[in-house]
Design an enzyme around this catalytic site. Structure first.
Site, PDB file in Angstrom:
ATOM      1  CG  ASP A 320      13.828  13.221  76.439  1.00  0.00           C
ATOM      2  OD1 ASP A 320      14.691  13.517  77.297  1.00  0.00           O
ATOM      3  OD2 ASP A 320      12.978  14.039  76.032  1.00  0.00           O
ATOM      4  NE  ARG A 395      11.483  10.873  78.302  1.00  0.00           N
ATOM      5  CZ  ARG A 395      10.372  11.151  77.625  1.00  0.00           C
ATOM      6  NH1 ARG A 395       9.643  10.192  77.117  1.00  0.00           N
ATOM      7  NH2 ARG A 395       9.995  12.410  77.454  1.00  0.00           N
TER       8      ARG A 395
HETATM    9  C1  S3P Z   1      12.760  19.243  76.069  1.00  0.00           C
HETATM   10  C2  S3P Z   1      14.128  19.295  75.944  1.00  0.00           C
HETATM   11  C3  S3P Z   1      15.020  18.253  76.466  1.00  0.00           C
HETATM   12  C4  S3P Z   1      14.269  16.973  76.792  1.00  0.00           C
HETATM   13  C5  S3P Z   1      12.993  17.226  77.513  1.00  0.00           C
HETATM   14  C6  S3P Z   1      12.076  18.109  76.705  1.00  0.00           C
HETATM   15  C7  S3P Z   1      11.966  20.349  75.532  1.00  0.00           C
HETATM   16  O1  S3P Z   1      15.627  18.725  77.645  1.00  0.00           O
HETATM   17  O2  S3P Z   1      15.088  16.114  77.565  1.00  0.00           O
HETATM   18  O3  S3P Z   1      12.327  16.012  77.809  1.00  0.00           O
HETATM   19  O4  S3P Z   1      10.728  20.206  75.396  1.00  0.00           O
HETATM   20  O5  S3P Z   1      12.540  21.404  75.223  1.00  0.00           O
HETATM   21  P1  S3P Z   1      17.000  19.589  77.637  1.00  0.00           P
HETATM   22  O6  S3P Z   1      16.702  20.910  77.072  1.00  0.00           O
HETATM   23  O7  S3P Z   1      17.393  19.667  79.082  1.00  0.00           O
HETATM   24  O8  S3P Z   1      17.956  18.768  76.822  1.00  0.00           O
END
Ligand code: S3P
Length: 440
Positions: A320, A395
């Protein structure tokens, strides 16, 4: 709401980034299915987490949240006690709410329809509907089985889900967590293999709640139908949110700020490792544990940054944070090389394209080839003087506001409202540190 960010004097002082978004979602969800009352301290009260709370309430869970004290009380209904909601569950902008709650609902004998905003309705859900279907869940999408985008319905089924062995095809904590939440009500042991490690909050919190879960390197084994003990959760400050003031302080001359109790889970803190490699003057002070997670106080002083090559295997620990890293790289001396960024294209916006377009418009030199981005830092502030479309992506909005704080000319974003999803008081807190942010 448009906001303009203008060249700012040095940032000074202490600011508390909001509670971790991932841990806040999980504390509400896991508290909801525990046997008894859980509490949360340091909850992120942004819109994404509030959408999770509202959805859980619609399924019969009593949750009392104080926006003022950032605390919650959750009356857990037990592992299998959710009820069919009367109306669709609106996930807003929140992919974590959608993917985790679909897994949770799939494991219960209830039916629920999930909707989202324009950004979330474009995001891929096949990554969870495929494994959940292998477990016996029935999911349908208004867009059809091939598209699998919201609106989607998880249908009740008579038989309990089947446990399975599943190797994650992408390093996604949302997919991993969705399967584990479904597995909580399965007979037998759900085995998830993660070839590339990604955030592990779900596993850690389930273990603390007495679930039958074993983690052995890439192998996660969860045996279902074990009740969860309620918890008093304490949420650390979100490293993903802390990254914005961190980069702002690095690029604005003479800045010196401190961010207390920021989460330092090694599966989340790749941005700090990367910025340190770029020559950032960042100190991680008073390392300690909060609520089972490592934290540190982050002191950041303005620094001359060097371009580096970011190892692709580090990407999941800072997934992120790439948009704000791109901003840091725009102020660095030399090339910053970042490869294998495909996952950025399926976030709240196509972050790779939207950032590359906006940075170019602000006068940053870069090369975008497929999933690889090289930012050619010239050791001087980018020109700025642009209005950026934030594409409903918090973001993107915060990254360009930070860019504008040290650019030669101001930077405007067309819509700051998405910032409410993860960092509700970003503008107030940054202004208090000294940033020049003016809502139009
Ligand atoms: C998150 C996992 C990530 C991240 C998101 C939050 C989570 O996504 O980008 O902001 O809380 O499990 P992905 O699982 O798609 O990588």
């Amino acid at each position: 709401m448009k906001v303009t960010s203008s060249p700012s004097p040095s940032l000074k002082g202490t600011m508390s980034p909001p509670g971790d978004k991932s841990i806040s979602h999980r504390s509400l969800i896991l508290g909801a299915i525990a046997d008894g009352e859980s509490t949360v301290t340091g909850l992120l009260t942004g819109e994404d987490v509030m959408n999770t709370a509202t959805a859980l309430r619609q399924m019969g869970v009593d949750i009392v949240i104080s926006l003022h004290t950032k605390t919650a009380k959750i009356h857990g209904v037990g592992l299998n006690g959710l009820r069919t909601p009367d109306a669709p569950l609106d996930m807003g902008n929140s992919g974590t709410s959608a993917r985790l709650l679909m897994g949770l609902v799939a494991g219960q004998n209830i039916t629920a329809t999930f909707t989202g905003d324009a950004s979330l309705s474009k995001r891929p859900m096949k990554r969870i509907s495929d494994p959940l279907s292998m477990m016996g869940a029935r999911l349908s999408s208004v867009a059809g089985d091939n598209a699998m985008t919201l609106p989607m319905t998880v249908h009740s089924q008579r038989a309990p889900l089947r446990s399975m062995d599943y190797t994650l095809p992408i390093p996604s904590a949302q997919v991993k967590s969705s399967i584990l939440l479904a597995g909580l009500n399965c007979e037998g042991t759900t085995h998830v293999v993660e070839p590339i490690p990604c955030r592990d909050h779900t596993e850690n919190m389930l273990a603390a709640m007495g679930a039958s879960i074993q983690v052995d390197g890439p192998d996660i084994r969860l045996t279902g139908q074990h009740p969860l003990k309620p918890q008093d959760f304490t949420v650390p400050a979100d490293p993903s949110s802390a990254a914005f003031p961190t980069v702002a302080a690095l690029i604005i001359k003479w800045s010196d700020i401190t961010l207390p109790a920021v989460g330092m889970n090694t599966r989340r803190n790749g941005i700090f490792t990367t910025l340190l490699e770029m020559g950032a003057n960042i100190e991680l002070l008073n390392p300690r544990d909060i609520g089972g997670e490592p934290v540190a106080d982050v002191r950041v002083q303005a620094s001359a940054l060097q371009g580096i090559t970011v190892p692709p295997e580090r990407a999941p620990s800072m997934i992120d944070e790439f948009p704000i890293l791109f901003v840091a790289a725009s102020y660095a001396d030399g090339d910053t090389v970042m490869r294998g960024l495909h996952e950025l294209t399926v976030k709240e916006s196509n972050r790779l394209q939207v950032m590359a377009d906006g940075l170019r418009a602000a006068g940053v030199s870069l090369t975008l080839e497929g999933d690889d981005l090289i930012i050619h830092g010239r050791n001087r502030p980018p020109y700025g003087d642009v209005e950026i479309d934030a594409h409903l992506d918090h973001r993107i909005a915060m990254s360009f506001l930070v860019l504008g704080m040290a650019a030669q000319r101001p930077v405007t974003i067309n819509d700051a409202t998405p910032i409410q999803t993860s960092f509700p008081d970003f503008i107030d807190q940054m202004t208090r540190l000294g940033a020049k942010l003016t809502p139009d």
